[in-house]
Enzyme design. Structure first.
Site, PDB file in Angstrom:
ATOM      1  N   GLY A   9     -69.510  85.002 -38.953  1.00  0.00           N
ATOM      2  CA  GLY A   9     -69.625  85.743 -37.691  1.00  0.00           C
ATOM      3  C   GLY A   9     -70.657  86.855 -37.784  1.00  0.00           C
ATOM      4  CG  LEU A  11     -68.141  92.979 -39.124  1.00  0.00           C
ATOM      5  CD1 LEU A  11     -69.131  94.125 -39.339  1.00  0.00           C
ATOM      6  CD2 LEU A  11     -66.810  93.519 -38.611  1.00  0.00           C
ATOM      7  CB  THR A  99     -61.580  95.265 -29.719  1.00  0.00           C
ATOM      8  OG1 THR A  99     -62.355  95.484 -28.546  1.00  0.00           O
ATOM      9  CG2 THR A  99     -60.219  94.769 -29.277  1.00  0.00           C
ATOM     10  CE1 TYR A 123     -61.733  89.763 -28.506  1.00  0.00           C
ATOM     11  CE2 TYR A 123     -62.094  91.825 -27.331  1.00  0.00           C
ATOM     12  CZ  TYR A 123     -62.234  91.048 -28.468  1.00  0.00           C
ATOM     13  OH  TYR A 123     -62.872  91.578 -29.565  1.00  0.00           O
ATOM     14  CD1 TRP A 148     -69.135  98.680 -26.112  1.00  0.00           C
ATOM     15  CD2 TRP A 148     -71.049  99.726 -25.639  1.00  0.00           C
ATOM     16  NE1 TRP A 148     -68.982  99.305 -24.906  1.00  0.00           N
ATOM     17  CE2 TRP A 148     -70.132  99.956 -24.589  1.00  0.00           C
ATOM     18  CE3 TRP A 148     -72.313 100.303 -25.555  1.00  0.00           C
ATOM     19  CZ2 TRP A 148     -70.460 100.729 -23.463  1.00  0.00           C
ATOM     20  CZ3 TRP A 148     -72.635 101.070 -24.447  1.00  0.00           C
ATOM     21  CH2 TRP A 148     -71.721 101.268 -23.417  1.00  0.00           C
TER      22      TRP A 148
END
Ligand SMILES: NC(=O)c1ccc[n+]([C@@H]2O[C@H](COP(=O)([O-])OP(=O)(O)OC[C@H]3O[C@@H](n4cnc5c(N)ncnc54)[C@H](OP(=O)(O)O)[C@@H]3O)[C@@H](O)[C@H]2O)c1
Length: 292
Positions: A9, A11, A99, A123, A148
């Site tokens: 992914g 990150l 998040t 989500y 972000w």
């Protein structure tokens, strides 16, 4: 031994590079060990003892999640619970990424780790359930909430803007959602600092780059730096719009500005301004494209 989950992914790629560069003993998986498969997760083993499981995997399709909530919850909640169980069973600690979407964005000012979550979409709810499962199942956890996120790998706002600046004469960007961009490499550095420390304080922490902005201002600096580095040589008009002019399937928090005071105080982790992080990212983009 560190087990990095989700190393393909945006990150995960950055964390993976750093584990390799620092020669930290690790094993990395992505879809090859499906976190929703409890047996696969608990049966995944390595001869060396695990010190940390670092989870960068997730279901991240914010709008699509509204139409497939079961899948979002299976990965972001049940899958994360499997990792918490596995960490406990293997005597490892768990570092997990969450998040800003766990908040509804109605607070004025910076969100603290102690502020009550109230996600507005599927989500955010699925990510919050993942946090809850971790807190219920393993004491030795660090949950890092970020926002972000952008970087060289994967789809993200900066890369989308750079593409649109090539394709369109006019680009409209919302100017009434506030928060802080996060360079994936900076978050990866913070993760490495935490997992290589002798002493750990467990719990929830916030990490983004420093400073508060909105998507329009963010896009304006991307355009300015892209011009400076000759990544964009054509005329593009950037227009600020309101969220209601750009409807999305899932609601976005109007304010997702996260306070970084706790992570700075507890771990001494430096947090550089978002403009500085973006500048270094655009420098890298330019040098990789041969344009400086
Ligand atoms: N992106 C952002 O702006 C943002 C903002 C705030 C927080 N976050 C959080 O930051 C973390 C990293 O985000 P990211 O943008 O780097 O995510 P990403 O690029 O979507 O990467 C997630 C990785 O997990 C993999 N994966 C999905 N389902 C899996 C499963 N069942 N088993 C194993 N691996 C699985 C994905 O594979 P596929 O791609 O093949 O599905 C992908 O390689 C996530 O926890 C996310 O919620 C992201």
């Amino acid at each position: 031994m560190i087990w990095l989950v989700g190393h393909h992914g945006m990150l995960g790629t950055e964390v993976y590079h750093r584990l390799r560069a620092r020669k930290l003993e690790h094993v990395a998986t992505d879809l090859d060990v499906d976190i929703t498969d409890r047996q696969a997760v608990s049966g995944f083993s390595d001869p060396s003892a695990l010190s940390w499981i670092v989870n960068c995997s997730a279901y991240t399709a914010v709008d699509r999640a509204e139409d497939e909530p079961e899948r979002a919850f299976r990965i972001n909640a049940d899958g994360v619970r499997n990792l918490a169980w596995a960490a406990r069973q293997k005597g490892a600690r768990l570092l997990h990424i969450s998040t800003d979407y766990v908040f509804d964005g109605r607070k004025e000012g910076a969100y603290l780790e102690t502020d009550p979550p109230n996600p507005s979409g599927v989500y955010g709810r699925s990510k919050l359930q993942g946090e809850i499962y971790i807190r219920e199942n393993i004491d030795r956890h660090v949950i890092l909430r970020t926002a972000w996120l952008y970087g060289p790998a994967g789809a993200n706002f900066v890369r989308t803007m750079l593409r649109l600046f090539q394709e369109r004469d006019e680009v409209r960007v919302v100017a009434d959602q506030w928060g802080s961009p996060t360079l994936a490499g900076d978050l990866a550095d913070a993760i490495i600092q935490i997992i290589t420390r002798e002493t750990i304080q467990y719990g929830i922490f916030h990490f983004t780059n420093e400073g508060r902005t909105n998507w329009f201002e963010f896009a304006s600096l991307i355009l300015e730096l892209a011009r400076k580095h000759h990544l964009v040589d054509r005329q593009v008009r950037l227009l600020p719009i309101k969220t209601k002019e750009y409807p999305t399937r899932a609601l976005r928090p109007a304010n997702s500005y996260l306070s970084k005071e706790k992570i700075k105080a507890v771990f001494g982790i430096p947090v550089r301004p978002w403009q500085e992080a973006l500048e270094s990212f655009m420098n890298d983009m330019a040098s990789h494209s041969g344009k400086t």
